[in-house]
Scaffold this motif. Sequence first.
Motif, PDB file in Angstrom:
ATOM      1  N   LEU A  18       0.854  -1.171   0.000  1.00  0.00           N
ATOM      2  CA  LEU A  18       0.000   0.000   0.000  1.00  0.00           C
ATOM      3  C   LEU A  18       0.898   1.231   0.000  1.00  0.00           C
ATOM      4  O   LEU A  18       1.983   1.213   0.597  1.00  0.00           O
ATOM      5  N   ARG A  19       0.455   2.290  -0.664  1.00  0.00           N
ATOM      6  CA  ARG A  19       1.218   3.532  -0.692  1.00  0.00           C
ATOM      7  C   ARG A  19       0.381   4.679  -0.142  1.00  0.00           C
ATOM      8  O   ARG A  19      -0.678   4.998  -0.682  1.00  0.00           O
ATOM      9  N   LEU A  20       0.864   5.305   0.920  1.00  0.00           N
ATOM     10  CA  LEU A  20       0.199   6.441   1.523  1.00  0.00           C
ATOM     11  C   LEU A  20       0.786   7.742   0.992  1.00  0.00           C
ATOM     12  O   LEU A  20       1.974   7.819   0.709  1.00  0.00           O
ATOM     13  N   SER A  21      -0.057   8.760   0.880  1.00  0.00           N
ATOM     14  CA  SER A  21       0.374  10.079   0.451  1.00  0.00           C
ATOM     15  C   SER A  21      -0.055  11.114   1.471  1.00  0.00           C
ATOM     16  O   SER A  21      -1.070  10.954   2.141  1.00  0.00           O
ATOM     17  N   CYS A  22       0.704  12.178   1.584  1.00  0.00           N
ATOM     18  CA  CYS A  22       0.382  13.281   2.477  1.00  0.00           C
ATOM     19  C   CYS A  22       0.692  14.581   1.764  1.00  0.00           C
ATOM     20  O   CYS A  22       1.856  14.872   1.481  1.00  0.00           O
ATOM     21  N   ALA A  23      -0.348  15.351   1.475  1.00  0.00           N
ATOM     22  CA  ALA A  23      -0.194  16.624   0.780  1.00  0.00           C
ATOM     23  C   ALA A  23      -0.196  17.773   1.783  1.00  0.00           C
ATOM     24  O   ALA A  23      -1.054  17.836   2.661  1.00  0.00           O
ATOM     25  N   ALA A  24       0.757  18.681   1.649  1.00  0.00           N
ATOM     26  CA  ALA A  24       0.873  19.835   2.533  1.00  0.00           C
ATOM     27  C   ALA A  24       0.367  21.097   1.855  1.00  0.00           C
ATOM     28  O   ALA A  24       0.483  21.255   0.636  1.00  0.00           O
ATOM     29  N   SER A  25      -0.183  22.003   2.651  1.00  0.00           N
ATOM     30  CA  SER A  25      -0.723  23.250   2.111  1.00  0.00           C
ATOM     31  C   SER A  25       0.340  24.301   1.874  1.00  0.00           C
ATOM     32  O   SER A  25       0.092  25.306   1.219  1.00  0.00           O
ATOM     33  N   GLY A  26       1.528  24.068   2.418  1.00  0.00           N
ATOM     34  CA  GLY A  26       2.610  25.017   2.267  1.00  0.00           C
ATOM     35  C   GLY A  26       3.964  24.365   2.450  1.00  0.00           C
ATOM     36  O   GLY A  26       4.073  23.143   2.563  1.00  0.00           O
ATOM     37  N   ARG A  27       4.993  25.176   2.497  1.00  0.00           N
ATOM     38  CA  ARG A  27       6.356  24.677   2.625  1.00  0.00           C
ATOM     39  C   ARG A  27       6.583  24.025   3.981  1.00  0.00           C
ATOM     40  O   ARG A  27       6.142  24.530   5.010  1.00  0.00           O
ATOM     41  N   THR A  28       7.263  22.884   3.971  1.00  0.00           N
ATOM     42  CA  THR A  28       7.598  22.178   5.198  1.00  0.00           C
ATOM     43  C   THR A  28       9.093  21.881   5.233  1.00  0.00           C
ATOM     44  O   THR A  28       9.766  21.938   4.205  1.00  0.00           O
ATOM     45  N   GLN A  29       9.594  21.545   6.428  1.00  0.00           N
ATOM     46  CA  GLN A  29      10.972  21.104   6.542  1.00  0.00           C
ATOM     47  C   GLN A  29      10.952  19.584   6.753  1.00  0.00           C
ATOM     48  O   GLN A  29      10.624  18.857   5.815  1.00  0.00           O
ATOM     49  N   ARG A  30      11.256  19.094   7.954  1.00  0.00           N
ATOM     50  CA  ARG A  30      11.186  17.648   8.166  1.00  0.00           C
ATOM     51  C   ARG A  30       9.738  17.168   8.068  1.00  0.00           C
ATOM     52  O   ARG A  30       8.800  17.904   8.386  1.00  0.00           O
ATOM     53  N   MET A  31       9.549  15.936   7.626  1.00  0.00           N
ATOM     54  CA  MET A  31       8.240  15.313   7.592  1.00  0.00           C
ATOM     55  C   MET A  31       8.379  13.869   8.064  1.00  0.00           C
ATOM     56  O   MET A  31       9.461  13.291   8.001  1.00  0.00           O
ATOM     57  N   GLY A  32       7.276  13.304   8.545  1.00  0.00           N
ATOM     58  CA  GLY A  32       7.342  11.952   9.049  1.00  0.00           C
ATOM     59  C   GLY A  32       5.993  11.272   9.083  1.00  0.00           C
ATOM     60  O   GLY A  32       4.954  11.879   8.819  1.00  0.00           O
TER      61      GLY A  32
END
Length: 122
Positions: A18-32
């Motif tokens: 399975l492949r999960l996706s996470c879309a951000a509304s703006g600029r991010t630095q680290r993600m997890g």
Amino acid sequence: QVHLVESGGGLVQTGGSLRLSCAASGRTQRMGWFRQAPGREREFVAAISRSGLSTVTADSVLGRFVISRDNAKMTVYLQMNSLSSEDTAVYYCAASTRGWNASRTPADYDSWGQGTQVTISS
């Protein structure tokens, strides 16, 4: 803080992927990615640095899960392979607007998604 939306969760058989996706509304630095099963504590899954050049992965998913990001799309992914019943949980995307390095610590993140359910049948 940025708005995060996870997608890609669902039901899959043992041994599947399975492949999960996470879309951000703006600029991010680290993600997890973190996960939590009913009656269990929230646990770290994987993290990636701002540039995507560095990653850290929990021992429980090492060799099976891969985290990646596409900064042009402001999206982070979690590719999950060889899934088992122990992987059943709500998966949460997290991001930081401050730190750039990959981190296992929830306190290092200031934005969280609503979660997406992943269920593995056996």
